[in-house]
Design a protein around this motif. Structure first.
Motif, PDB file in Angstrom:
ATOM      1  N   GLY A  58      28.379  10.020 -16.303  1.00  0.00           N
ATOM      2  CA  GLY A  58      27.562  11.047 -15.691  1.00  0.00           C
ATOM      3  C   GLY A  58      26.443  10.342 -14.949  1.00  0.00           C
ATOM      4  N   SER A  59      25.604  11.102 -14.266  1.00  0.00           N
ATOM      5  CA  SER A  59      24.569  10.475 -13.449  1.00  0.00           C
ATOM      6  C   SER A  59      23.213  10.487 -14.138  1.00  0.00           C
ATOM      7  CB  SER A  59      24.470  11.175 -12.092  1.00  0.00           C
ATOM      8  OG  SER A  59      23.977  12.496 -12.245  1.00  0.00           O
ATOM      9  N   VAL A  60      22.345   9.574 -13.692  1.00  0.00           N
ATOM     10  CA  VAL A  60      20.950   9.489 -14.146  1.00  0.00           C
ATOM     11  C   VAL A  60      20.081   9.208 -12.925  1.00  0.00           C
ATOM     12  CG1 VAL A  60      21.387   8.759 -16.525  1.00  0.00           C
ATOM     13  CG2 VAL A  60      21.328   7.048 -14.695  1.00  0.00           C
ATOM     14  N   ALA A  61      18.775   9.497 -13.054  1.00  0.00           N
ATOM     15  CA  ALA A  61      17.862   9.248 -11.943  1.00  0.00           C
ATOM     16  C   ALA A  61      17.620   7.761 -11.742  1.00  0.00           C
ATOM     17  CB  ALA A  61      16.545   9.976 -12.180  1.00  0.00           C
ATOM     18  N   GLN A  62      17.646   7.005 -12.835  1.00  0.00           N
ATOM     19  CA  GLN A  62      17.469   5.562 -12.769  1.00  0.00           C
ATOM     20  C   GLN A  62      18.199   4.919 -13.937  1.00  0.00           C
ATOM     21  OE1 GLN A  62      13.221   5.306 -12.826  1.00  0.00           O
ATOM     22  NE2 GLN A  62      13.033   5.726 -15.011  1.00  0.00           N
ATOM     23  N   VAL A  63      18.490   3.630 -13.814  1.00  0.00           N
ATOM     24  CA  VAL A  63      19.205   2.929 -14.874  1.00  0.00           C
ATOM     25  C   VAL A  63      18.318   2.867 -16.114  1.00  0.00           C
ATOM     26  CG1 VAL A  63      20.234   0.741 -15.571  1.00  0.00           C
ATOM     27  CG2 VAL A  63      20.523   1.555 -13.227  1.00  0.00           C
ATOM     28  N   PRO A  64      18.781   3.361 -17.270  1.00  0.00           N
ATOM     29  CA  PRO A  64      17.952   3.366 -18.479  1.00  0.00           C
ATOM     30  C   PRO A  64      17.707   1.945 -19.007  1.00  0.00           C
ATOM     31  CG  PRO A  64      19.765   4.945 -18.640  1.00  0.00           C
ATOM     32  CD  PRO A  64      20.058   4.062 -17.467  1.00  0.00           C
ATOM     33  N   GLN A  65      16.442   1.571 -19.123  1.00  0.00           N
ATOM     34  CA  GLN A  65      16.089   0.231 -19.569  1.00  0.00           C
ATOM     35  C   GLN A  65      16.511  -0.013 -21.013  1.00  0.00           C
ATOM     36  OE1 GLN A  65      14.751  -2.237 -17.518  1.00  0.00           O
ATOM     37  NE2 GLN A  65      15.340  -0.687 -16.011  1.00  0.00           N
ATOM     38  N   ASN A  66      16.477   1.039 -21.852  1.00  0.00           N
ATOM     39  CA  ASN A  66      16.858   0.841 -23.247  1.00  0.00           C
ATOM     40  C   ASN A  66      18.331   0.459 -23.379  1.00  0.00           C
ATOM     41  OD1 ASN A  66      17.562   3.617 -22.496  1.00  0.00           O
ATOM     42  ND2 ASN A  66      18.066   3.918 -24.660  1.00  0.00           N
ATOM     43  N   LEU A  67      19.148   0.884 -22.429  1.00  0.00           N
ATOM     44  CA  LEU A  67      20.565   0.530 -22.476  1.00  0.00           C
ATOM     45  C   LEU A  67      20.800  -0.880 -21.954  1.00  0.00           C
ATOM     46  CD1 LEU A  67      22.270   3.866 -21.354  1.00  0.00           C
ATOM     47  CD2 LEU A  67      21.834   3.027 -23.668  1.00  0.00           C
ATOM     48  N   LEU A  68      20.034  -1.291 -20.951  1.00  0.00           N
ATOM     49  CA  LEU A  68      20.171  -2.658 -20.442  1.00  0.00           C
ATOM     50  C   LEU A  68      19.911  -3.677 -21.541  1.00  0.00           C
ATOM     51  CD1 LEU A  68      18.429  -2.462 -16.944  1.00  0.00           C
ATOM     52  CD2 LEU A  68      20.877  -2.699 -17.402  1.00  0.00           C
ATOM     53  N   SER A  69      18.987  -3.355 -22.445  1.00  0.00           N
ATOM     54  CA  SER A  69      18.656  -4.297 -23.519  1.00  0.00           C
ATOM     55  C   SER A  69      19.799  -4.478 -24.503  1.00  0.00           C
ATOM     56  CB  SER A  69      17.407  -3.817 -24.268  1.00  0.00           C
ATOM     57  OG  SER A  69      17.666  -2.619 -24.984  1.00  0.00           O
ATOM     58  N   LEU A  70      20.794  -3.591 -24.436  1.00  0.00           N
ATOM     59  CA  LEU A  70      21.942  -3.682 -25.355  1.00  0.00           C
ATOM     60  C   LEU A  70      23.084  -4.524 -24.787  1.00  0.00           C
ATOM     61  CD1 LEU A  70      22.105   0.047 -26.540  1.00  0.00           C
ATOM     62  CD2 LEU A  70      21.213  -1.901 -27.811  1.00  0.00           C
ATOM     63  N   LEU A  71      22.938  -5.013 -23.562  1.00  0.00           N
ATOM     64  CA  LEU A  71      23.980  -5.844 -22.961  1.00  0.00           C
ATOM     65  C   LEU A  71      23.891  -7.272 -23.485  1.00  0.00           C
ATOM     66  CD1 LEU A  71      23.925  -4.846 -19.173  1.00  0.00           C
ATOM     67  CD2 LEU A  71      25.743  -4.345 -20.824  1.00  0.00           C
TER      68      LEU A  71
END
Length: 237
Positions: free
Chosen positions: A172-185
């Protein structure tokens, strides 16, 4: 997973013909050229992940409602399947490997999780809506997919266990890439999301390289919003 090649010569029923037409007329022209991904689309039965009322539209180039009788409302609330070409191109561009652990945000009907589970070691799919979470679990079980786990959770607000992940995908779409998810990469991990505001959105692919995140936005599209993720302020000064 190596899959047997399917061709139009094998088609002998209307559903198989419709599936073939979807792949050849919608998906391949949308620059989905990975032979394994195209074959995957012929093996995972999309019609089994569509509500009975919309089964005849399983291969149409539309967003299919998953809950309720109001199609527009279901799409507005993010309770719909993405267009087949978007799902296919996301799977292709994320380059999922057999050893990858994948996190999906927004299980929907479970179809995207099924596609990715055929390529990954494990898929964890989070769905905020309890009815959709139950639907996705049932569909995956009925399809014999054993390496995808659907959990009811709000990825925008809840702690996410089982990280880090090799691939994170937002269905689905979001307004911006969620930073909390980037930290899980993990190192080398990829996050794919449709980012922006209607009518201008782009598929955004972010790759972790050490302490840096490298982002590209290779193609335009639109997708229903994922709920509860931050939205930009509507006020102007």
């Amino acid at each position: 997973m190596n899959l047997p090649l399917n061709t139009s010569a094998n088609i002998s029923d209307p559903i198989a013909q419709a599936r073939y037409n979807m792949i050849e007329q919608q998906i391949r022209p949308w620059n989905v050229l990975d032979a394994d991904v195209l074959e995957l689309l012929s093996v995972v039965r999309r019609e089994d992940f569509v509500p009975a009322a919309y089964r005849n539209l399983a291969f149409a180039d539309i967003e299919i409602p998953l809950l309720g009788d109001d199609a527009e409302e279901a799409v507005r609330l993010g309770q719909s399947m993405l267009q087949p070409k978007i799902e296919a191109r996301m799977v292709q561009d994320l380059r999922i490997q057999p050893t990858d652990k994948v996190l999906e945000i927004g299980a929907g009907s479970g179809y995207m999780a099924a596609l990715m589970a055929h390529r990954a070691e494990r898929v964890v799919s989070l769905e905020v809506n309890p009815a959709l979470a139950s639907m996705a679990r049932d569909n995956l079980r009925n399809a014999g997919v054993q390496n995808a786990d659907v959990r009811q959770a709000d990825a925008a607000r809840d702690a996410i266990p089982d990280g880090p992940f090799d691939v994170i995908v937002l269905s689905g779409s979001v307004a911006q890439v969620p930073q909390n998810l980037l930290s899980l990469l993990r190192e080398g991990g990829r996050l794919g999301a449709v980012v922006g505001n209607d009518p201008v959105m782009r598929f955004t692919l972010t790759r972790r390289e050490g302490d840096r995140f490298v982002t590209t936005s290779p193609w335009d599209t639109t997708a229903p919003r994922l709920v509860n993720f931050p939205e930009p302020s509507s006020f102007s000064f």
